[in-house]
Design an enzyme around this catalytic site. Structure first.
Site, PDB file in Angstrom:
ATOM      1  N   ASP A 103       0.876  -1.291   0.092  1.00 55.01           N
ATOM      2  CA  ASP A 103      -0.202   0.095   0.040  1.00 55.01           C
ATOM      3  C   ASP A 103       0.769   1.299   0.007  1.00 55.01           C
ATOM      4  O   ASP A 103       2.019   1.314   0.463  1.00 55.01           O
ATOM      5  CB  ASP A 103      -0.923  -0.117   1.317  1.00 55.01           C
ATOM      6  CG  ASP A 103      -1.764  -1.188   1.323  1.00 55.01           C
ATOM      7  OD1 ASP A 103      -2.197  -1.839   0.103  1.00 55.01           O
ATOM      8  OD2 ASP A 103      -2.160  -1.541   2.280  1.00 55.01           O
TER       9      ASP A 103
HETATM   10  N1  URA Z   1      -1.360  -6.074   3.645  1.00 52.67           N
HETATM   11  C1  URA Z   1      -1.627  -4.506   3.826  1.00 52.67           C
HETATM   12  O1  URA Z   1      -2.910  -4.597   4.623  1.00 52.67           O
HETATM   13  N2  URA Z   1      -1.182  -3.815   3.124  1.00 52.67           N
HETATM   14  C2  URA Z   1       0.081  -3.696   2.545  1.00 52.67           C
HETATM   15  O2  URA Z   1       0.650  -3.031   1.917  1.00 52.67           O
HETATM   16  C3  URA Z   1       0.621  -5.252   2.367  1.00 52.67           C
HETATM   17  C4  URA Z   1      -0.233  -6.372   2.881  1.00 52.67           C
END
Ligand code: URA
Length: 232
Positions: A103
C-alpha cells in the site's frame, strides 16, 4: 540508453567496478572491437563488449531490492509518485516493475524486476510465498485475537490461511502466505483493531537489508537472486 562500462560489467557479475577500471587501464576491455582505456566510457545494448578478446555475456534480467518509503504507489504509472520514480533513469529504462504491491503507506521490502515469469511465480497463490510484516496497532492485541488471526478469518468469501503472529501488546510480526488486497490491515480490522504502521521485512527467501535506507534500492546479490529463483 548508454550505461558506463564498469557498471555493465559489475551488473553482469563479471567483475567489480574497481576491477573493471583496472582492466580498462590494462587495455583488456574493448567495445565493438576498439580497446577502451577508461571504464568511464559508455555502451548501449547493441554494443559488443569484450574482455580479453571474448564477448561478455550481458544480463537480460535485473532484480532489485528496494526499501519502499511511504507515499509511493507500487505501479509503473499513477497520478502520484510511483516507486519507479525513485530509480535512476538507466535502471528505469530496463522495463522493470514492482513484483507485487505494498500500500502507499506501507514501507519495506519490495522486489523490482523485469523478469515477468519469475514475478508471476512469486505472486501466484499456488506458490504460497511467505511474507513477514512488522506491524504497530492502535490498541493492544489480546491473546485470543492473535490466536483467531493465526487460525484464519473470513475474507473475500474464503478464510485466510494460517498465519504466524509474534506480538507484544501493540506491535509484532505477522507472517502470511497469501497476498490478498490490504490483507494485513483487513485481518486486524476484523478483530476491531487498526494497523498504524506496516513494514514488510521478508518476502519468500529474501530479508530486507537493514543497511538499506527508506527510498534506497540495490541489486540483489547473486546468492539472493538464486534463492528467489528457487521459488519457481
Ligand atoms: N497488507 C496490507 O494491508 N497492506 C500492505 O501493504 C501489504 C499487506
Amino acid at each position: 540508453m548508454k550505461t558506463r562500462i564498469d557498471k555493465i560489467l559489475s551488473e553482469s557479475n563479471i567483475m567489480t567496478r574497481s576491477e573493471a577500471r583496472a582492466a580498462a587501464k590494462k587495455g583488456r576491455i574493448a567495445v565493438n572491437g576498439a580497446v577502451v582505456r577508461s571504464s568511464d566510457e559508455k555502451a548501449d545494448d547493441a554494443d559488443v563488449i569484450s574482455l580479453d578478446g571474448k564477448p561478455i555475456e550481458r544480463r537480460k534480467f535485473f532484480y532489485y531490492m528496494m526499501n519502499k518509503p511511504a507515499g509511493y504507489v507500487c505501479a509503473t504509472e499513477d497520478n502520484g509518485p510511483t516507486v519507479l520514480d525513485l530509480l535512476a533513469p538507466e535502471d528505469r529504462a530496463r522495463g522493470i516493475f514492482p513484483a507485487g504491491r505494498l500500500d502507499k503507506d506501507t514501507v519495506g521490502l519490495l522486489v523490482i524486476t523485469n523478469d515477468g515469469p519469475l514475478a508471476h511465480d512469486l505472486l501466484s497463490p499456488k506458490k504460497h510465498v511467505s511474507k513477514t510484516y512488522y506491524f504497530e496497532l492502535e490498541s493492544d492485541l489480546s491473546r485470543d485475537d492473535a490466536d483467531l488471526l493465526s487460525q484464519g478469518v473470513p475474507m473475500d468469501g474464503t478464510v485466510t490461511k494460517p498465519a504466524t503472529i509474534v506480538s507484544e501488546r501493540r506491535s509484532g510480526t505477522i507472517t502470511v502466505t497469501e497476498g490478498k488486497f490490504h490483507q494485513i490491515k483487513r485481518m486486524f480490522a476484523y478483530v476491531g483493531n487498526k494497523v498504524t504502521y506496516l513494514k514488510r521485512i521478508s518476502f519468500g527467501p529474501l530479508e530486507l537489508d537493514s543497511t538499506l535506507a527508506e527510498g534506497k534500492y540495490r541489486f540483489l546479490t547473486l546468492e539472493e537472486t538464486e534463492k528467489l529463483r528457487g521459488v519457481r
